[in-house]
Design a protein around this motif. Structure first.
Motif, mmCIF file in Angstrom:
data_model
loop_
_atom_site.group_PDB
_atom_site.id
_atom_site.type_symbol
_atom_site.label_atom_id
_atom_site.label_comp_id
_atom_site.label_asym_id
_atom_site.label_seq_id
_atom_site.Cartn_x
_atom_site.Cartn_y
_atom_site.Cartn_z
ATOM 1 N N SER A 119 49.311 38.563 71.163
ATOM 2 C CA SER A 119 48.988 37.134 71.010
ATOM 3 C C SER A 119 47.867 36.727 71.968
ATOM 4 O O SER A 119 47.021 35.897 71.618
ATOM 5 C CB SER A 119 50.231 36.271 71.223
ATOM 6 O OG SER A 119 50.736 36.431 72.535
ATOM 7 N N GLN A 120 47.847 37.314 73.154
ATOM 8 C CA GLN A 120 46.749 37.056 74.101
ATOM 9 C C GLN A 120 45.454 37.665 73.580
ATOM 10 O O GLN A 120 44.379 37.040 73.658
ATOM 11 C CB GLN A 120 47.086 37.644 75.470
ATOM 12 C CG GLN A 120 48.256 36.986 76.153
ATOM 13 C CD GLN A 120 48.726 37.775 77.365
ATOM 14 O OE1 GLN A 120 48.804 39.002 77.335
ATOM 15 N NE2 GLN A 120 49.022 37.055 78.439
ATOM 16 N N ASP A 121 45.545 38.875 73.066
ATOM 17 C CA ASP A 121 44.367 39.534 72.495
ATOM 18 C C ASP A 121 43.809 38.709 71.339
ATOM 19 O O ASP A 121 42.596 38.554 71.204
ATOM 20 C CB ASP A 121 44.729 40.933 71.990
ATOM 21 C CG ASP A 121 45.197 41.882 73.091
ATOM 22 O OD1 ASP A 121 44.937 41.605 74.284
ATOM 23 O OD2 ASP A 121 45.818 42.898 72.732
ATOM 24 N N GLN A 122 44.696 38.185 70.523
ATOM 25 C CA GLN A 122 44.291 37.355 69.388
ATOM 26 C C GLN A 122 43.529 36.131 69.862
ATOM 27 O O GLN A 122 42.503 35.767 69.289
ATOM 28 C CB GLN A 122 45.520 36.941 68.591
ATOM 29 C CG GLN A 122 45.251 36.042 67.424
ATOM 30 C CD GLN A 122 46.538 35.638 66.702
ATOM 31 O OE1 GLN A 122 47.493 36.415 66.664
ATOM 32 N NE2 GLN A 122 46.538 34.443 66.159
ATOM 33 N N ALA A 123 44.014 35.479 70.917
ATOM 34 C CA ALA A 123 43.340 34.279 71.428
ATOM 35 C C ALA A 123 41.949 34.608 71.956
ATOM 36 O O ALA A 123 41.001 33.844 71.741
ATOM 37 C CB ALA A 123 44.195 33.630 72.524
#
Length: 132
Positions: A119-123
């Motif tokens: 989810s951090q990578d996605q952001a």
């Protein structure tokens, strides 16, 4: 433009690195062309060397499918055959953090980010490509 060019790829890598710094964590960032070949990349200090390959695999999948990897992962959750296709290939990975780079006629490459929770990578990836 049918392929992402070097200047665009480097600009996207820079934007992703800045977004990862803003999150306070290191990341690996890879931009591939339409064929999945690396055009530009960066591995920030403190991120595992393995993450560069994970980022490449996310970038490759998003380029090939023309969709963000988190969307592809959601589609695969309810479809065992589709999920199997993504786990059976060493060239792609269906985790958040990959976005297609779109041109006039569709995807011209992909950007992948790895190093944190997906989810951090996605952001970070979304910040780099502007949510496209």
């Amino acid at each position: 433009m049918s392929q992402v060019d070097l200047a665009t790829a480097q600009s996207l890598v820079t934007k992703a690195v800045e977004a990862a710094r803003a999150q306070g964590r290191p990341a690996a960032v890879v931009v591939v062309d339409r064929g999945g070949h690396v055009v530009a990349s960066a591995r920030m200090d403190g991120v595992s060397f393995v993450m560069a390959d994970v980022a490449r695999r996310k970038a490759t999948l998003s380029s090939a499918m023309g969709a963000p990897t988190h969307v592809i992962a959601e589609m695969a959750q309810g479809d065992p055959a589709l999920a199997n296709a993504f786990t059976g290939s060493s060239d792609v990975i269906a985790l958040g953090g990959g976005f297609p780079i779109m041109g006039d006629g569709g995807p011209i490459g992909g950007l992948g980010v790895a190093g944190g929770h997906y989810s951090q990578d996605q952001a970070v990836a979304e910040a780099a490509v502007g949510g496209s």
